[in-house]
Design an enzyme around this catalytic site. Sequence first.
Site, PDB file in Angstrom:
ATOM      1  N   HIS A 148       0.816  -1.203   0.000  1.00 39.71           N
ATOM      2  CA  HIS A 148       0.000   0.000   0.000  1.00 39.71           C
ATOM      3  C   HIS A 148       0.854   1.257   0.000  1.00 39.71           C
ATOM      4  O   HIS A 148       0.618   2.199  -0.760  1.00 39.71           O
ATOM      5  CB  HIS A 148      -0.935   0.025   1.209  1.00 39.71           C
ATOM      6  N   HIS A 173      -8.723  -2.533  -1.418  1.00 38.29           N
ATOM      7  CA  HIS A 173      -7.497  -2.441  -2.227  1.00 38.29           C
ATOM      8  C   HIS A 173      -7.337  -3.659  -3.130  1.00 38.29           C
ATOM      9  O   HIS A 173      -6.931  -3.531  -4.291  1.00 38.29           O
ATOM     10  CB  HIS A 173      -6.276  -2.293  -1.325  1.00 38.29           C
TER      11      HIS A 173
END
Length: 250
Positions: free
Chosen positions: A11, A77
């Site tokens: 991330h 995500h």
Amino acid sequence: MSRPVLLVIAHGSRDPRHAATVHALTERVRAERPGLRVETAFLEFNAPSVPRVLERLAARGADEVVALPLLLTRAFHAKTDIPSVLREAHARLPRLHIRQADVLGPSPLLNATVGRRLREAGIRPGDLPRTGLVLASAGSTDPEAIAVIAEIARELRHTGWCAVRPAFASALLPRTEDAVRALRADGVERVAVAPYVIAPGRLPDRIAAGAEAAGADMLADVLGPAPELARLLLDRYDEARMTVEASLSA
């Protein structure tokens, strides 16, 4: 057939410890499998970005990439951000075949990594019957991700802990401090907190602060570049690679 490149997608964070931990993990993966090309990219905050790495790989002649989300659960995500980035990259680089691997969890290797970090923090097998565990994850609004954390907590409960409670650093309750206090209220003698997160950053710091505020007896480290986690990355890579090879030979 040459092996696909392994692209580990993290991330990213403004906290420099995050990227350092991700790179340490990918270095361990390289050491576990010499000869495998392993690249690292980030969705935000850190460089290099996913599109930049894919462009560089295509320019250097790579034709197969396994994109592995460095994520513990299938939430936003994994379901939205990363597929979108990969689709856009493929549209620009049509000769580059990109396969998204599955997320890391759930897996016995992740549970083993949690156990390793707890032992490093001082937990011994004889401590478990009088110790409660708070499994503190980053948190999500995705029901699938929440269910996975709850199931892992149930699995850990059967390994000898007197009680296990999940907690979350964001998105939903309980927070780490709430879970620690609830275990105390239930009469648990000792409480350990295990962050179910890969790398340091804002949310792991929130977990640590909650553990301290509630007086937890023990706080384990983040999962980090543990050998079990490196092996799990390679397992997910191999699973995706076999899918790629099967589709190409069909």
